[in-house]
Design an enzyme around this catalytic site. Sequence first.
Site, short mmCIF file in Angstrom:
data_model
loop_
_atom_site.label_atom_id
_atom_site.label_comp_id
_atom_site.label_asym_id
_atom_site.label_seq_id
_atom_site.Cartn_x
_atom_site.Cartn_y
_atom_site.Cartn_z
N GLU A 44 -16.64 0.20 -3.79
CA GLU A 44 -17.35 -1.06 -5.15
C GLU A 44 -16.17 -1.66 -5.67
O GLU A 44 -15.48 -2.01 -6.18
CB GLU A 44 -17.46 -0.08 -6.36
CG GLU A 44 -18.88 0.80 -6.17
CD GLU A 44 -18.95 0.64 -7.86
OE1 GLU A 44 -18.87 1.03 -8.43
OE2 GLU A 44 -19.83 1.78 -7.99
N GLU B 3 -23.80 6.16 -1.95
CA GLU B 3 -23.49 6.43 -4.16
C GLU B 3 -24.77 6.37 -4.35
O GLU B 3 -25.58 4.54 -4.58
CB GLU B 3 -22.60 6.23 -4.55
CG GLU B 3 -22.51 6.48 -5.36
CD GLU B 3 -20.99 6.44 -6.62
OE1 GLU B 3 -20.07 5.70 -5.54
OE2 GLU B 3 -21.21 5.57 -7.59
N CYS C 233 -26.99 7.65 -8.81
CA CYS C 233 -26.58 8.34 -9.70
C CYS C 233 -27.29 7.92 -11.20
O CYS C 233 -27.53 6.66 -10.90
CB CYS C 233 -25.46 9.39 -10.02
SG CYS C 233 -24.23 8.51 -11.16
N ASN D 27 -35.52 2.56 1.27
CA ASN D 27 -33.77 2.09 1.95
C ASN D 27 -34.69 2.49 3.78
O ASN D 27 -33.81 2.26 4.65
CB ASN D 27 -32.74 3.20 1.70
CG ASN D 27 -32.43 2.28 0.39
OD1 ASN D 27 -32.79 1.55 0.30
ND2 ASN D 27 -31.91 3.03 -0.32
#
Length: 439
Positions: free
Chosen positions: A192, A290, A292, A317
């Site tokens: 990030e 990632e 969640c 995706n």
Amino acid sequence: MKRYITNENHNLVSDTLEFQKAADWAPVQIRLNPQMEYQKIIGLGGALTEASAYVWSQMSKENQEKLIDLYFSRENSAYNFCRLHIQSCDFALGNYAYVDNPEDKELKSFSIERDKKYIIPFVKAALAKNPDIEFLASPWSPPAFMKTNNEMNHGGNLKKEFYQMWADVFVKYLLAYREEGIVIKRLTVQNEPAAVQSWDSCIYSAEEERDFACDYLKPALVKAGLGDVKINVWDHNKEILVQRACGSLSTDKALASIDGVAFHWYAGDFFESVAEVNRLFPDKELIFSEGCVEYSNDKTGSQTSRAERYAHDMIGNFNNGTVGFTDWNVILDSEGGPNHVNNLCDAPVMCDYKNDNVDIHKSYYYIRHFSQFIQKGAVRIWCGRSMDKVESVAFKNPDGRLVCIILNKSDVDVNLALVMEGKQVDLSAGKHSIQTVII
């Protein structure tokens, strides 16, 4: 053909169906064309964080074995592509770095001793169950002394005078893990890189990621005999995926040094962004690294809606060129941690380690429909559908079998025809259900 459905008790039940001659017309159809092949899949899995490893270590031996079996056995989730963090992340027990002496240019004080307490035993247990797991590793922050804000948290930038030293830390990390029998084949430059977080974070522009990867990290890997380790950039949300990919892959040197682009889901679907990067850079890997459910943003969502979020995002995706999937923490405690800045989150499996209780969430069973049946090396095949109440994606496994995953997020049951090569089989997709068809 076989069909696998997760029933109300979360058991994976199967039935056998036969293809018939295709009817002239069916109101709802999913059509497959195995001759039309797209990207090759490198694997599916989750992140083995210090938080996950710590929770696992606190469980009884019986439940430790159960958790490893749930995720890594061939009969269950069969995870084969997992993410590790380089130094600490928010889902660690606190900030830590492998080196903390700015004068130690040769990195003689470098140590992964902290990782040996929880992370490495957890990884070794996973590898004992499935030796074919491949690993992606990401840093959340360089050591504090290397950064402009002199701390690992709250953003800051990597000081230019420490670019080489930080690249050398990557190499030391890879070699130290290889000494432990853990081979890491992929890296991201920074987790990030556009977010100033209250936890471990560091800011890079697209061009800074490019320059670090091309001029420091790649040469350091090659010099150490690790030139086959793949480098990925971005490792952040999809809304500016195209912009960041174009910025980092903007030179011939970058195209030769950078192998792919990783991304997260926190900004929303943006499947068009994934498709566009795949179109612009067809030889680069696209990796979902990632995702969640963050408790700070979703305290009331049902287990069904959270499970469907995973399946919906994975289908979108993969249909747009993604080659690999890693969920975030594979295990958390019953509060959604531990997390050293209280950034609590959901996970597919939560454990009350004080009472030695394992709580398997619905998202685990939905992800399993992908990870158990899509083999490493599978290729996505063409899969079309006639209505948006159902979502689907299909693959051809290396063993020749076809896999089609069908999601129905709607409030109504849907009857449909799965059509391929002039034949069809009639299926039912119950409301809020997921199923996998193996041909």
